[in-house]
Design an enzyme around this catalytic site. Sequence first.
Site, PDB file in Angstrom:
ATOM      1  N   TYR A  46       0.552  20.867   8.868  1.00 23.48           N
ATOM      2  CA  TYR A  46       0.169  20.273  10.158  1.00 23.48           C
ATOM      3  C   TYR A  46      -1.346  20.269  10.265  1.00 23.48           C
ATOM      4  O   TYR A  46      -1.987  21.279  10.017  1.00 23.48           O
ATOM      5  CB  TYR A  46       0.766  21.073  11.328  1.00 23.48           C
ATOM      6  CG  TYR A  46       1.690  20.199  12.149  1.00 23.48           C
ATOM      7  CD1 TYR A  46       1.175  19.162  12.912  1.00 23.48           C
ATOM      8  CD2 TYR A  46       3.070  20.390  12.122  1.00 23.48           C
ATOM      9  CE1 TYR A  46       2.008  18.328  13.623  1.00 23.48           C
ATOM     10  CE2 TYR A  46       3.911  19.560  12.836  1.00 23.48           C
ATOM     11  CZ  TYR A  46       3.376  18.531  13.589  1.00 23.48           C
ATOM     12  OH  TYR A  46       4.201  17.704  14.279  1.00 23.48           O
ATOM     13  N   GLU A  48      -3.306  18.458  12.999  1.00 24.78           N
ATOM     14  CA  GLU A  48      -3.784  17.701  14.179  1.00 24.78           C
ATOM     15  C   GLU A  48      -5.290  17.877  14.337  1.00 24.78           C
ATOM     16  O   GLU A  48      -5.800  18.995  14.204  1.00 24.78           O
ATOM     17  CB  GLU A  48      -3.082  18.204  15.435  1.00 24.78           C
ATOM     18  CG  GLU A  48      -1.680  17.639  15.577  1.00 24.78           C
ATOM     19  CD  GLU A  48      -0.970  18.174  16.807  1.00 24.78           C
ATOM     20  OE1 GLU A  48      -1.372  19.237  17.315  1.00 24.78           O
ATOM     21  OE2 GLU A  48      -0.013  17.521  17.252  1.00 24.78           O
ATOM     22  N   ASP A 196      -8.031  -8.030  10.964  1.00 23.90           N
ATOM     23  CA  ASP A 196      -6.898  -7.301  10.381  1.00 23.90           C
ATOM     24  C   ASP A 196      -6.729  -7.833   8.959  1.00 23.90           C
ATOM     25  O   ASP A 196      -6.163  -8.895   8.741  1.00 23.90           O
ATOM     26  CB  ASP A 196      -5.638  -7.570  11.236  1.00 23.90           C
ATOM     27  CG  ASP A 196      -4.401  -6.907  10.648  1.00 23.90           C
ATOM     28  OD1 ASP A 196      -4.474  -6.381   9.522  1.00 23.90           O
ATOM     29  OD2 ASP A 196      -3.349  -6.923  11.331  1.00 23.90           O
ATOM     30  N   THR A 222      -3.600  -2.350   6.374  1.00 19.71           N
ATOM     31  CA  THR A 222      -2.576  -1.516   5.771  1.00 19.71           C
ATOM     32  C   THR A 222      -3.052  -1.215   4.358  1.00 19.71           C
ATOM     33  O   THR A 222      -3.932  -1.903   3.826  1.00 19.71           O
ATOM     34  CB  THR A 222      -1.222  -2.253   5.685  1.00 19.71           C
ATOM     35  OG1 THR A 222      -1.424  -3.520   5.056  1.00 19.71           O
ATOM     36  CG2 THR A 222      -0.608  -2.461   7.054  1.00 19.71           C
ATOM     37  N   LYS A 225      -0.222  -3.278   0.795  1.00 16.15           N
ATOM     38  CA  LYS A 225       0.009  -4.654   0.349  1.00 16.15           C
ATOM     39  C   LYS A 225      -0.856  -4.898  -0.903  1.00 16.15           C
ATOM     40  O   LYS A 225      -0.656  -4.206  -1.881  1.00 16.15           O
ATOM     41  CB  LYS A 225      -0.267  -5.619   1.500  1.00 16.15           C
ATOM     42  CG  LYS A 225       0.621  -5.344   2.736  1.00 16.15           C
ATOM     43  CD  LYS A 225       0.393  -6.383   3.780  1.00 16.15           C
ATOM     44  CE  LYS A 225       1.125  -6.300   5.055  1.00 16.15           C
ATOM     45  NZ  LYS A 225       1.577  -5.141   5.700  1.00 16.15           N
ATOM     46  N   ARG A 231       2.381   3.533   2.069  1.00 16.00           N
ATOM     47  CA  ARG A 231       2.501   2.977   3.414  1.00 16.00           C
ATOM     48  C   ARG A 231       1.617   3.789   4.357  1.00 16.00           C
ATOM     49  O   ARG A 231       1.910   4.951   4.658  1.00 16.00           O
ATOM     50  CB  ARG A 231       3.948   3.037   3.906  1.00 16.00           C
ATOM     51  CG  ARG A 231       4.958   2.533   2.917  1.00 16.00           C
ATOM     52  CD  ARG A 231       6.252   2.172   3.576  1.00 16.00           C
ATOM     53  NE  ARG A 231       6.115   0.880   4.171  1.00 16.00           N
ATOM     54  CZ  ARG A 231       6.220  -0.277   3.502  1.00 16.00           C
ATOM     55  NH1 ARG A 231       6.484  -0.280   2.212  1.00 16.00           N
ATOM     56  NH2 ARG A 231       6.069  -1.420   4.115  1.00 16.00           N
TER      57      ARG A 231
HETATM   58  C1  LIG Z   1      -1.596  -8.677   9.200  1.00 18.03           C
HETATM   59  C2  LIG Z   1      -0.687  -7.512   9.409  1.00 18.03           C
HETATM   60  N1  LIG Z   1      -1.031  -6.560  10.287  1.00 18.03           N
HETATM   61  C3  LIG Z   1      -0.246  -5.496  10.523  1.00 18.03           C
HETATM   62  C4  LIG Z   1       0.950  -5.331   9.870  1.00 18.03           C
HETATM   63  C5  LIG Z   1       1.826  -4.182  10.238  1.00 18.03           C
HETATM   64  O1  LIG Z   1       1.927  -3.240   9.257  1.00 18.03           O
HETATM   65  P1  LIG Z   1       3.133  -2.178   9.236  1.00 18.03           P
HETATM   66  O2  LIG Z   1       4.336  -2.927   8.794  1.00 18.03           O
HETATM   67  O3  LIG Z   1       2.638  -1.174   8.247  1.00 18.03           O
HETATM   68  O4  LIG Z   1       3.253  -1.629  10.611  1.00 18.03           O
HETATM   69  C6  LIG Z   1       1.352  -6.283   8.931  1.00 18.03           C
HETATM   70  C7  LIG Z   1       2.636  -6.125   8.228  1.00 18.03           C
HETATM   71  O5  LIG Z   1       3.196  -7.001   7.662  1.00 18.03           O
HETATM   72  C8  LIG Z   1       0.516  -7.416   8.704  1.00 18.03           C
HETATM   73  O6  LIG Z   1       0.867  -8.388   7.841  1.00 18.03           O
END
Ligand SMILES: Cc1ncc(COP(=O)(O)O)c(C=O)c1O
Length: 390
Positions: A46, A48, A196, A222, A225, A231
């Site tokens: 843990y 935090e 993003d 993320t 990918k 993950r």
């Molecule tokens: C552009 C984008 N942002 C956020 C996410 C969300 O990610 P997660 O599935 O890990 O919550 C995705 C997932 O496909 C995504 O393509």
Amino acid sequence: MKDKEIEKLMRRERERQAKAVNLIASENIVSADVLAALGSELTNKYAEGYPGKRYYGGNEIIDEVESLCQKRALDLFKLKPTAWAVNVQPLSGSPANLAVYSALVPIGGKILGMSLASGGHLTHGQKVSFTGKAWKGISYGLDKKTERINYDDLLTQAMIDKPHIIVAGFTAYPRKIDFKKFRNIADLSGAILLVDMSHFAGLVAGGAYPSPFPYADVVTTTVHKTLRGPRAAIIFSKRDERGFSEKIDKAVFPGLQGGPHMNAIAGVAVALGEANTPAFKAYAKQVIKNAQTLAAELKKRGWRIISGGTDSHLILVDVWENGSGISGKEASERLEKEGIIVNKNAIPFDTRSPFDPSGIRLGTAAETTKGAKEKDMVKLAGRIDGCLRK
Ligand SMILES: Cc1ncc(COP(=O)(O)O)c(C=O)c1O
């Protein structure tokens, strides 16, 4: 493993993954080192808080793991720690985006993101996502003719709507994004610019896709990918008088999360280290070459490729073609029977339902990790074509 039931399921899934041609654009195949970190004793701890400021004892080594992960994240994207802050604790991409909005956008404030039908993500303010319930989600679409972002239209919309935050990024848009134009639109309309880069982070890391960092205020990604990690997600924020990084850290913990998943953070550190190598650069370039070859070969065989091609790892194919073809659902089911895994996907201005849309989405990251080259894409296009036409 003592648990034979789970062991058997794990073995079956391992065999499925080894046999299938994986064209899911959001997936990849992590290294044995990433798996080792995920399966380590770090999961027992843990932690935090943040390095040097924890609520539990025994975090001396954990602090080193998280600090190393932060350093590798900044190094990979060539960011100075004096200019950019980084938070490596978000459990995944959706919580990362939620943390950014909750830190920077007042409840009820406006989020301007790409519409789902155009390739945006649920967490860019869609109604079914909490991001579209706590905040007011407004969507921008694509130019009907080019099937690309129309920056003049986007500027007009931003000047009318005056959003708190503009989101650049996608889940199903095959082209480069002009981050400089997004910056200009954000400045003119008085919005924060969030990029993003979940889908294309690995391509940015490998120098094969434009970097958002010269223009964005905040960047989320993320790790699982194109970046080829576990993950998890990362939030980068510009350090300046607006104090975004402090607000974001507080939004992640204690705002939305408790203890960070330290085994995942170690896995992220491993993946970031792997991504900072010449071999990864070669992979990133190959991912795009493979996608461009696959798109061109499908086009040659008569398939309509959304926007005419791709600049990334991702291809959208219009398999319905105004009723002359088959639906996206049928296409993905036929391909799966042949061992080719894709997902059905809406295409821009789709007239069909999201449950059975007009398109399929293909991505080349996982197959490139397995070693696929252009010649394999030529063969694959032939298999896909044969399967969709019979
Ligand atoms: C552009 C984008 N942002 C956020 C996410 C969300 O990610 P997660 O599935 O890990 O919550 C995705 C997932 O496909 C995504 O393509």
